[in-house]
Write an enzyme that holds these catalytic residues in place. Structure first.
Site, short mmCIF file in Angstrom:
data_model
loop_
_atom_site.label_atom_id
_atom_site.label_comp_id
_atom_site.label_asym_id
_atom_site.label_seq_id
_atom_site.Cartn_x
_atom_site.Cartn_y
_atom_site.Cartn_z
N HIS A 8 -61.59 -2.36 23.62
CA HIS A 8 -62.50 -2.27 24.77
C HIS A 8 -63.82 -2.97 24.45
O HIS A 8 -64.78 -2.37 23.96
CB HIS A 8 -62.76 -0.80 25.13
CG HIS A 8 -63.33 -0.63 26.51
ND1 HIS A 8 -62.87 0.32 27.39
CD2 HIS A 8 -64.30 -1.30 27.17
CE1 HIS A 8 -63.54 0.23 28.52
NE2 HIS A 8 -64.43 -0.74 28.40
N ASP A 52 -66.32 -0.01 23.37
CA ASP A 52 -66.92 -0.33 24.68
C ASP A 52 -68.16 -1.20 24.46
O ASP A 52 -69.21 -1.01 25.08
CB ASP A 52 -67.27 0.94 25.47
CG ASP A 52 -67.66 0.61 26.92
OD1 ASP A 52 -67.45 -0.53 27.35
OD2 ASP A 52 -68.16 1.52 27.61
N ASN A 109 -64.51 -8.17 33.33
CA ASN A 109 -65.67 -8.25 34.23
C ASN A 109 -66.60 -9.41 33.87
O ASN A 109 -67.80 -9.24 33.68
CB ASN A 109 -66.45 -6.93 34.23
CG ASN A 109 -67.08 -6.62 32.88
OD1 ASN A 109 -66.62 -7.11 31.85
ND2 ASN A 109 -68.14 -5.84 32.89
N HIS A 167 -66.67 -6.12 25.75
CA HIS A 167 -67.17 -7.03 26.79
C HIS A 167 -67.76 -8.24 26.07
O HIS A 167 -68.80 -8.12 25.43
CB HIS A 167 -68.22 -6.34 27.66
CG HIS A 167 -67.68 -5.13 28.36
ND1 HIS A 167 -67.10 -5.20 29.60
CD2 HIS A 167 -67.61 -3.84 27.99
CE1 HIS A 167 -66.70 -4.00 29.98
NE2 HIS A 167 -66.99 -3.14 29.01
N LEU A 168 -67.09 -9.36 26.21
CA LEU A 168 -67.56 -10.57 25.50
C LEU A 168 -68.44 -11.45 26.38
O LEU A 168 -69.01 -12.42 25.92
CB LEU A 168 -66.38 -11.36 24.95
CG LEU A 168 -65.67 -10.71 23.75
CD1 LEU A 168 -64.55 -11.60 23.24
CD2 LEU A 168 -66.65 -10.40 22.62
N HIS A 212 -76.25 -6.58 26.07
CA HIS A 212 -77.18 -7.01 27.13
C HIS A 212 -78.38 -7.68 26.49
O HIS A 212 -78.70 -7.42 25.32
CB HIS A 212 -77.66 -5.81 27.95
CG HIS A 212 -76.60 -5.16 28.78
ND1 HIS A 212 -76.03 -5.78 29.88
CD2 HIS A 212 -76.00 -3.96 28.68
CE1 HIS A 212 -75.13 -4.97 30.41
NE2 HIS A 212 -75.08 -3.87 29.71
#
Lengths: 310, 428
Positions: free
Chosen positions: B61, B312, B95, B63-64, B316
């Site tokens: 899980h 996860d 996403n 986010h790249l 950012h």
């Protein structure tokens, strides 16, 4: 009293003696507000930015008047006229304001924690004029001052806070302040307008207004935001007014000298019956007048403090 | 006799000092360290004295952010953080912008991974469950599978329409693709990344109730049982959800679940500590819960109710987190810190070593059919050498991810990856 706090974020950071000191200072400044020439040179040369990122009439005007009566230069900045509308972050707005070297910034913001955010970033004093649903310390102080003027001592008195507590920064700060000053606090609202963990607050919780109001010495009505109906928190204003709107009938069960407060703006006929808002027991306009005195006291304390940290 | 590819000397493994022999990308033998070994028999020799030999981990899980949000992270930097974080296999969420709902996006991701990290970490994209993650129409699951996706998910945008979600599960099952669901009732979970409870009430923040998560977990478990199809529940965070999963597993429902290191380490009280009050670094979805929930997650991971861990990883830009709580995005950058943070839980006895290995190695690999190294002869030689004594302070200078957004910033962790091999090739 030497004032060591840099910022006013909530009343929880003030001791009882500091609150009493503010009450006394406000009482002193009250006299200025009754003079023909309502101005003293106390803060001459000092500047205050009134940064209101959320609409406000009375709080902003109250601070403006308070600052001017102490001869401070006040500068207003609203969200609509600030670069926040151009996508600037609060951090950049704050740093920009700081670069203009104000002595204090009064901030009203729709996000809980925004005042804390500014206070962590900036060297000047930050006075929280309401952040999200978190805190409204100056309102609580002026409410407390108003009751203090009526009673002399809040100890042993019972104060009912009535209405939308979940979304109310006024309620949160007042629960803390009233407890600090020795009052017993009650809260009354439908369950949809109460925080889930309200039972852990230092307050008795009621859902029935007739029960809640019994023998209380003061009722603080909270403004109901009319859009709550669309959020499924209540069926309609008519039902709310009939079950939780304060009327003279309810006050028959209260203490004989009961006082009614409202932070404004009022929805007459919704959370408070119109005739009650204008009745002798209503302290609504006293609150407004005392708001100026209390904010003068606050500006004085924070802008003349001698260094020190919280 | 032809030379073997690799000898790792004097590594610590299961309490003894071993030599590891690797050839053609596979483990040949692990044997007690011997002084007589002939180094000439090996193409490459790696001295691992004082280092722990550990199997490469899998993070399902992540986010790249590429394509679309490369300023937060890109495939190059994200896989770098994975490599240094001990992860050999990485599943990345859909996403992105554009959303990974077509073969061309999947293939573009893989191409980038192959350019920058040809020897791995291996990238396994997760395809969108619905087109554009909009929850209206099914995404082309067969196309996504053929392009290389290993699972499908609507990521952080749960499908509101339960009938469509049922159909999506059914359709994905045609192609052997497991659905991963982010469990929250979308109508109820409207808070800002803080648990609904005493902390949110005190801070005046709109909270997300744990029951919003548990409701969706119930829905998913019931659907999986009804359809007799596997489902995987992402980043479970609360005791209520754990109880539902525990009961479902006892009934034989094909449900697997992950939780994240931050739910084992922190609670919503972090947001109320004087130095962190209102810090968006602790804003994550689902939110940090209570101590009771934290203890439930630890127990569930130890007893296998929660099958494994995932980071996860949600990087950012710092400017996005240095804002008011209400407007900050949710997410914690996790690839750099996951290993050391959870290894500490093994060291202090909170997690069993068995649970740790299942959490990061066997559990995720088995669930998604990925290579796994149990250090048996013939296993793919995916492992790293770990210095369990090295202390490091979490911060911009020590993290490989572009995302420096973590509530662990400034804390000292113990344990660093020194070298990482995948299929016998050194990647870092």
């Amino acid at each position: 009293m030497q004032w060591l706090h840099k910022d006013l974020l909530d009343v929880s950071q003030l001791s009882r003696s500091e609150v009493m000191s503010l009450f006394e200072t406000a009482r002193h400044f009250q006299e200025i507000n009754e003079r023909p020439v309502k101005k003293v040179p106390t803060l001459r040369g000092r500047s205050v930015v009134l940064f209101f990122a959320e609409p406000s009439t009375r709080t902003k005007t109250s601070f403006d008047v308070a600052g001017k009566r102490l001869s401070a230069d006040t500068f207003s900045l609203a969200k609509s006229s600030s670069s926040l509308t151009k996508g600037e972050t609060l951090k950049d707005t704050a740093l920009t304001l700081q670069a203009m070297a104000p002595d204090a910034i009064v901030i009203r913001h729709w996000c809980s924690g925004a005042a804390r955010f500014m206070a962590d970033l900036l060297d000047c004093s930050i006075i929280n004029a309401g952040d999200g649903r978190h805190a409204h310390p100056t309102q609580a102080l002026l409410d407390g001052f108003t009751l203090y003027q009526e009673w002399g001592d809040l100890s042993g008195k019972t104060v009912l806070i009535l209405g939308d507590v979940t979304h109310s920064r006024v309620a949160r700060s007042n629960v803390i302040l009233l407890n600090k000053m020795g009052a017993r606090v009650r809260i009354c609202a439908p369950r949809t307008l109460l925080p889930r963990t309200v039972k852990s607050w230092r307050a008795e919780v009621f859902h029935d207004l007739d029960e809640a109001v019994r023998d209380v010495d003061a009722v603080m009505c909270l403004r109901l935001q009319l859009e709550r109906q669309k959020q499924g928190l209540l069926p309609d204003l008519r039902e709310y007014a009939s079950t939780y709107g304060l009327s003279a009938r309810h006050l028959e069960k209260a203490s004989r000298d009961v006082r009614v407060l409202h932070p404004g703006p009022m929805n007459r006929g919704v959370e408070i019956a119109s005739d009650l808002a204008d009745a002798d027991c209503s302290l609504v306009l006293d609150q407004v007048a005392n708001g100026v005195s209390m904010r003068m006291a606050l500006l004085f304390q924070y802008m003349t403090r001698k260094g020190g940290e919280e | 006799m032809s030379r073997m590819d690799l000898l790792v000397r004097r590594a610590m493994f299961e309490g003894r000092e071993v030599d590891v022999i690797v050839n053609e990308g596979r483990i040949v033998e692990i044997r007690d360290c011997s002084a007589e070994i002939d180094l000439e028999e090996f193409e490459q020799v790696e001295d691992a004295y004082g280092l722990q030999l550990m199997a490469s981990m899998t993070d399902v899980h992540v986010h790249l952010r590429e394509p679309g949000f490369e300023y937060k992270e890109d495939i190059r930097s994200g896989l770098g953080a994975a490599a240094w974080g001990g992860f050999g296999n990485v599943l990345c969420m859909a996403n992105t912008s554009p959303v990974n709902d077509s073969a061309s996006v999947t293939e573009a991701m893989q191409e980038k991974a192959n350019i920058y990290w040809p020897e791995g970490p291996r990238l396994f994209p997760i395809g969108a469950l619905t087109k554009g993650l909009k929850g209206d129409e099914l995404a082309p699951v067969a196309e996504l599978r053929d392009a290389g996706c290993v699972a499908v998910s609507n990521d952080g945008v749960p499908v509101k329409n339960t009938d469509l979600f049922r159909k999506a599960m059914d359709y994905a099952a045609n192609f052997g693709m497991t659905v991963i669901d982010h469990c929250e009732d979308p109508y109820m979970a409207v808070g800002v990344g803080v648990n609904e409870g005493e902390v949110s009430d005190r801070l005046g923040l709109a909270g997300q109730p744990d029951v919003a998560e548990a409701l969706q977990v119930s829905r998913d478990v019931l659907l999986a049982e009804y359809l007799d199809i596997p489902i995987h529940l992402a980043h479970v965070s609360c005791e209520k959800a754990v109880e539902i999963i525990r009961q479902a597993k006892a009934r034989g429902v094909k449900v697997t679940a992950e939780t994240c290191p931050h739910y084992l380490l922190l609670t919503d009280e972090w947001l109320a500590e004087p130095e962190n009050e209102y810090s968006a670094m602790g804003k994550v979805n689902p939110p940090l819960r209570t101590e009771r929930d934290r203890q439930a997650m630890i127990a569930a991971l130890n007893d296998g109710t929660i099958d494994f861990l995932a980071t996860d990883h949600a990087p950012h830009g710092m400017h996005e987190k240095e804002v008011e709580m209400d407007v900050a995005p949710c997410g914690i950058s996790g690839l750099d810190t996951a290993l050391a943070a959870t290894w500490a839980l093994v060291q202090d006895g909170t997690l069993s070593r068995e649970a740790f290995d299942r959490a990061w190695v066997t559990g995720p690999a088995q669930t998604f059919g990925l290579p796994v190294n149990r250090f048996q002869p013939g296993d793919t030689a995916d492992f790293f050498l770990f210095d369990p004594e090295e202390e490091w302070v979490v911060g911009p200078g020590t993290m490989h991810s572009k995302g420096k957004n973590t509530p662990l910033a400034g804390t000292t962790l113990k344990g660093r990856v020194k070298t990482h091999f995948l299929a016998g090739k050194k990647i870092v």
